[in-house]
Design a protein around this motif. Structure first.
Motif, PDB file in Angstrom:
ATOM      1  N   UNK A 189      37.843  51.989  50.262  1.00  0.00           N
ATOM      2  CA  UNK A 189      39.029  51.336  49.705  1.00  0.00           C
ATOM      3  C   UNK A 189      40.179  51.511  50.674  1.00  0.00           C
ATOM      4  N   UNK A 190      41.083  50.527  50.707  1.00  0.00           N
ATOM      5  CA  UNK A 190      42.230  50.623  51.602  1.00  0.00           C
ATOM      6  C   UNK A 190      43.406  51.349  50.959  1.00  0.00           C
ATOM      7  N   UNK A 191      43.486  51.332  49.627  1.00  0.00           N
ATOM      8  CA  UNK A 191      44.478  52.108  48.889  1.00  0.00           C
ATOM      9  C   UNK A 191      43.800  52.660  47.647  1.00  0.00           C
ATOM     10  N   UNK A 192      44.200  53.839  47.216  1.00  0.00           N
ATOM     11  CA  UNK A 192      43.486  54.492  46.133  1.00  0.00           C
ATOM     12  C   UNK A 192      43.802  53.920  44.759  1.00  0.00           C
ATOM     13  N   UNK A 193      45.066  53.649  44.472  1.00  0.00           N
ATOM     14  CA  UNK A 193      45.434  53.314  43.103  1.00  0.00           C
ATOM     15  C   UNK A 193      46.036  51.918  42.996  1.00  0.00           C
ATOM     16  N   UNK A 195      45.164  48.985  43.769  1.00  0.00           N
ATOM     17  CA  UNK A 195      44.910  47.929  44.745  1.00  0.00           C
ATOM     18  C   UNK A 195      43.415  47.681  44.881  1.00  0.00           C
ATOM     19  N   UNK A 196      43.064  46.414  45.161  1.00  0.00           N
ATOM     20  CA  UNK A 196      41.672  45.998  45.114  1.00  0.00           C
ATOM     21  C   UNK A 196      41.182  45.430  46.442  1.00  0.00           C
ATOM     22  N   UNK A 229      54.218  47.872  34.844  1.00  0.00           N
ATOM     23  CA  UNK A 229      52.979  47.174  35.135  1.00  0.00           C
ATOM     24  C   UNK A 229      52.290  47.692  36.377  1.00  0.00           C
ATOM     25  N   UNK A 230      51.536  46.825  37.016  1.00  0.00           N
ATOM     26  CA  UNK A 230      50.809  47.160  38.232  1.00  0.00           C
ATOM     27  C   UNK A 230      51.263  46.240  39.361  1.00  0.00           C
ATOM     28  N   UNK A 231      51.096  46.633  40.597  1.00  0.00           N
ATOM     29  CA  UNK A 231      51.677  45.872  41.705  1.00  0.00           C
ATOM     30  C   UNK A 231      50.941  44.559  41.978  1.00  0.00           C
TER      31      UNK A 231
END
Length: 272
Positions: A189-193, A195-196, A229-231
């Motif tokens: 993964x490129x970011x842990x939390x 991000x997809x 929310x989420x980014x």
């Protein structure tokens, strides 16, 4: 077990079930017929009394109250069956079933206006996650039925405990779908939390999809400040920006960043 609360608190999963001293409620819904004297709240959506098991305010008619227990935010089981929020999981083996993660998916923080003042609430969660038994790996994502992860090897499968990704000796999974051409030995993964985006060698993926023309060496996730929310899913490489897995111009990317920064600043000011 959790002591039954005397009031409902939407921010506290241990206070989703509560009592007014005579009746039992789940959030704002009275559970008709619930036995207050024997009522037990596990956490989140799971509870039982001497005769009946509950998922939220819904009775689990097939559940055995004597052996019923919650495993995490998403899964519960008794001597006969395994359950998720939507009921019994067909073909799941309760004797070998085990959870693979904490069964939670974050919806991020939220705000609410009360008497013309804005209040910020902590992260809220919904049931998501992986479980497995001797035969299958299962995934539930708060939408529809719990599904079998068809290509997963139950002996080597592990969840990344982020509500979205899992991995075994042969495949990488986003939810119940394998990510095509992703090598579990080199994928990351490129970011842990929240991000997809992920990478394997010279390949960039969004969710379980390959972004065919992304330049892996220059690709990076673009983060914006968030309060609620989420980014947004933003990225860029040396050629252009990305929104989800769609290419956008650098100008469009900057417009999105500016919008998010402006929103963050406005909400921050209102919370002072």
């Amino acid at each position: 077990m959790i002591k039954l609360s005397t009031e409902f608190d939407q921010e506290n999963e241990n206070q989703f079930y509560w009592t007014d001293g005579e009746n039992v409620f789940h959030r704002g819904t009275e559970i008709a017929g619930a036995d207050l004297n024997t009522f037990e709240h596990f956490y989140g959506i799971w509870a039982k009394d001497k005769k009946t098991c509950y998922s939220g305010a819904t009775r689990i008619n097939s559940a055995d109250a004597e052996t019923f227990k919650a495993l995490n935010f998403t899964y519960a089981k008794d001597k006969n069956n395994v359950y998720s929020l939507v009921g019994k999981i067909k073909d799941a083996d309760p004797s070998s079933f085990e959870i693979c993660d904490d069964g939670k998916h974050s919806l991020g923080k939220s705000v609410e206006w009360v008497d013309k003042k804005m209040f910020l609430y902590d992260e809220s969660y919904v049931p998501y996650g992986y479980g497995k038994d001797v035969n299958h790996v299962y995934y539930y994502n708060f939408s529809g039925k719990t599904k079998i992860v068809k290509k997963a090897d139950t002996n080597t499968f592990v969840s990344l405990n982020d509500s979205k990704y899992g991995i075994d000796e042969n495949n990488v999974f986003y939810g119940f779908a394998a990510i095509p051409k992703a090598n579990p030995k080199t994928w990351k993964k490129l970011k842990e939390k929240h991000f997809f985006y992920s990478r394997d060698g010279n390949k960039i993926f969004y969710l379980n999809r390959l972004i065919k023309d992304a330049d892996a060496e220059s690709f990076e996730v673009v983060e914006t400040p968030i309060i609620t929310g989420t980014p947004p899913q933003l990225g860029k490489d040396k050629i252009s920006g990305f929104s989800n897995d769609d290419r956008i111009s650098f100008d469009e990317l900057q417009e999105e960043i500016d919008y998010r920064v402006d929103y963050y600043n406005k909400i921050t000011e209102k919370l002072k």
